[in-house]
Design an enzyme around this catalytic site. Structure first.
Site, PDB file in Angstrom:
ATOM      1  N   GLY A 178       0.932  -1.337  -0.038  1.00  0.00           N
ATOM      2  CA  GLY A 178       0.054   0.048  -0.075  1.00  0.00           C
ATOM      3  C   GLY A 178       0.856   1.111  -0.138  1.00  0.00           C
ATOM      4  O   GLY A 178       1.877   1.471  -0.441  1.00  0.00           O
ATOM      5  N   THR A 203       3.105   4.643   1.302  1.00  0.00           N
ATOM      6  CA  THR A 203       3.997   4.945   2.324  1.00  0.00           C
ATOM      7  C   THR A 203       3.617   5.288   3.510  1.00  0.00           C
ATOM      8  O   THR A 203       4.104   5.032   4.864  1.00  0.00           O
ATOM      9  CB  THR A 203       5.097   6.069   1.615  1.00  0.00           C
ATOM     10  OG1 THR A 203       5.664   5.318   0.143  1.00  0.00           O
ATOM     11  CG2 THR A 203       6.123   6.116   2.362  1.00  0.00           C
ATOM     12  N   VAL A 260       0.725   4.932   5.108  1.00  0.00           N
ATOM     13  CA  VAL A 260       0.233   3.727   6.051  1.00  0.00           C
ATOM     14  C   VAL A 260       1.307   2.742   6.275  1.00  0.00           C
ATOM     15  O   VAL A 260       1.354   2.247   7.370  1.00  0.00           O
ATOM     16  CB  VAL A 260      -0.770   3.177   5.335  1.00  0.00           C
ATOM     17  CG1 VAL A 260      -1.238   1.844   6.031  1.00  0.00           C
ATOM     18  CG2 VAL A 260      -1.982   4.084   4.934  1.00  0.00           C
ATOM     19  N   GLY A 261       2.376   2.586   5.436  1.00  0.00           N
ATOM     20  CA  GLY A 261       3.495   1.683   5.751  1.00  0.00           C
ATOM     21  C   GLY A 261       4.166   2.241   6.948  1.00  0.00           C
ATOM     22  O   GLY A 261       4.589   1.138   7.675  1.00  0.00           O
ATOM     23  N   GLU A 275       5.501  -3.413   0.828  1.00  0.00           N
ATOM     24  CA  GLU A 275       5.556  -3.148  -0.537  1.00  0.00           C
ATOM     25  C   GLU A 275       4.960  -1.886  -0.711  1.00  0.00           C
ATOM     26  O   GLU A 275       3.500  -1.763  -0.690  1.00  0.00           O
ATOM     27  CB  GLU A 275       4.944  -4.274  -1.217  1.00  0.00           C
ATOM     28  CG  GLU A 275       5.600  -5.751  -1.046  1.00  0.00           C
ATOM     29  CD  GLU A 275       6.926  -5.777  -1.960  1.00  0.00           C
ATOM     30  OE1 GLU A 275       7.062  -5.087  -2.663  1.00  0.00           O
ATOM     31  OE2 GLU A 275       7.745  -6.537  -1.626  1.00  0.00           O
ATOM     32  N   CYS A 289       1.448   0.284  -8.316  1.00  0.00           N
ATOM     33  CA  CYS A 289       2.633   1.005  -7.770  1.00  0.00           C
ATOM     34  C   CYS A 289       3.721   1.032  -8.720  1.00  0.00           C
ATOM     35  O   CYS A 289       4.768   1.764  -8.514  1.00  0.00           O
ATOM     36  CB  CYS A 289       3.106  -0.052  -6.652  1.00  0.00           C
ATOM     37  SG  CYS A 289       3.324  -1.680  -6.905  1.00  0.00           S
TER      38      CYS A 289
END
Length: 478
Positions: A196, A198, A200-201, A218, A253
């Site tokens: 998802g 960046t 939320v990463g 990812e 992405c």
């Protein structure tokens, strides 16, 4: 369609306990069990292909071709590939060791990490859920799947089909949004796999750090293209770039985010893009016959329209907004690095063209930004190829193609830095969910113990001299 019915938090906790119990009992360890579950994944896709394509049509307006090529086909082939290689991947390794340790039975066992969590996105909701799941199954893990709530038809169908085909004590689906995901992240997992954004990463990584849980992220980023007008077929380059950009309306992405090209070739590239554009959509991208995918929702639709209205560049091809959340792929020339189009990953059907003096200028611009998920280079010049290999960083470096690298399961797919960390596809998916467990068995016999005797207290000068041999090894000049 009706709104998703989210999984109650108490039920999520119970599912977590059930999956953890199944793993502790060792039910997922036999290779025959894993083989059966992997074959069931392939059957799930084959036997429900029409329903899966319908869910992708409902969520994203996907043409069956754009459902089959990047999603349905890879899910079946990946499951079967894992089945074919299951014994090989799980076989213990016997590394070569120094002669004095040759009797220690040095081994690397492939141990499943445990109960894992996979959080998948809305843009490719099926394949980006199932491919990590295949890796988890092959490794012998149990797995909770949390699909995106923004791809409602796909998420609802997953919740229905997965317990019908897979062991519900080992693999489960939870539905929800921020509140449910926050609860899930508060539970203890043995690995978290997230695909998802960046932003939320970072949240995922912070939550995982509290539990010391390993994570695969990812993410995405502004994946650039360089077109070497001095040494490439510009028409082929334009066709391949536009094809990669229009996949899923640019909501990929690995979509080409922007294109660098030498100043003197910008016009030729635009004309080649126009030619490809007209061949792709003879009646225009918004015509019903084109069946081009739509953007996700009204918010994303308005965001793309806003970008096109705010850019200081010139929209030379496309860019018209239509009905049903569709926007014509837009080619924008004369874009500078401080343009609104370059503020963040576009993640939509807009392709800025940025003229540069030469390859070194393009590389300098790429170096100055965050590390992208992929860099695309169109060139036949060996010096240019080597410059990108040696002087740039990215998750992947792809020459003379876009998008197709996601089908090459023999190489790892993953980011670097802000575009993520960790990787998957093929054996790399198995490796992600596998712990490389070191093992030795030192013989308890008189010969070995005699060799070991010098390490025990009280320490002696002769023993120190013996064990200092490595310290005194001759170091080569260069």
């Amino acid at each position: 369609m009706a709104s998703l019915k989210y999984t109650p938090k108490q039920h999520i906790t119970e599912i977590h306990s059930r999956l953890s119990k199944t793993f502790r009992e060792g039910r997922t360890l036999p290779l025959e069990y894993r083989r059966k579950q992997l074959l069931q994944v392939a059957r799930l896709v084959q036997e429900n292909a029409d329903a899966i394509m319908a869910s992708l049509k409902a969520d994203l307006g996907r043409h069956p071709f754009e459902a089959t090529l990047p999603e349905l086909g890879p899910m079946v082939s990946s499951a079967l590939h894992a089945v074919e290689n299951l014994d090989k991947w799980n076989s213990p390794e016997k590394p070569q060791v120094e002669a004095w340790r040759s009797g220690w039975d040095t081994t690397i066992f492939k141990a499943p990490k445990g109960t894992v969590l996979s959080i998948s996105p809305w843009n490719f909701p099926w394949v980006l859920t199932i491919l990590p799941l295949i890796g988890a199954i092959a490794a012998g893990c149990t797995c909770l799947i949390k699909p995106s709530e923004h791809a409602q038809a796909s998420a609802a169908l997953m919740e229905k089909l997965i317990p019908q085909y897979l062991d519900p004590d080992a693999y489960a689906v939870c539905l929800g949004a921020v509140e449910e995901t926050t609860h899930i992240l508060g539970l203890k997992w043995d690995h978290i796999f997230y695909t998802g954004s960046t932003s939320v990463g970072r949240i995922i990584a912070e939550a995982a750090a509290k539990q010391l849980t390993p994570v695969t992220l990812e993410l995405g980023g502004q994946s650039p293209v360089f077109v070497d007008g001095d040494s490439t077929n510009i028409e082929i380059a334009a066709k391949r770039i536009l094809w990669g950009k229009q996949q899923n309306a640019g909501q990929v992405c690995v979509a080409p985010n922007h294109v660098f090209v030498q100043e003197q070739y910008q016009s030729a590239l635009v004309e080649a893009l126009r030619k490809a554009y007209d061949s792709f959509w003879p009646k225009g991208p918004l015509d019903s016959s084109s069946e081009m995918a739509c953007v996700l929702n009204a918010r994303h639709y308005e965001r793309n329209k806003s970008l096109l209205s705010r850019t200081k560049g010139k929209v030379v091809i496309g860019g018209q907004a239509g009905q049903d959340l569709r926007i014509e792929p837009a080619i924008v020339t004369g874009v500078k690095l401080d343009d609104p189009l370059m503020e963040e990953e576009i993640f939509g059907p807009i392709l800025p063209i940025i003229p540069v003096a030469n390859v070194d200028a393009a590389i300098s611009h790429i170096q100055s930004g965050s590390t992208p998920l992929v860099i695309y280079v169109f060139t036949e010049n060996e010096e240019t190829k080597n410059k990108f290999v040696q002087r740039t960083q990215s998750g992947q470096l792809i020459l003379n193609e876009t998008f197709a690298q996601v089908a090459v399961y023999e190489i790892p797919f993953g980011g670097q830095g802000q575009s993520g960390y960790g990787s998957y596809l093929g054996k790399y998916s198995f490796d992600t969910f596998t712990h490389q467990r070191g093992y030795i068995n030192v013989p308890a016999d008189a010969r070995t113990e005699g060799f070991m005797q010098g390490r025990y207290p009280p320490y002696s000068a002769p023993a120190l001299e013996f064990f200092s041999q490595a310290l005194k090894a001759k170091i080569p000049d260069a």
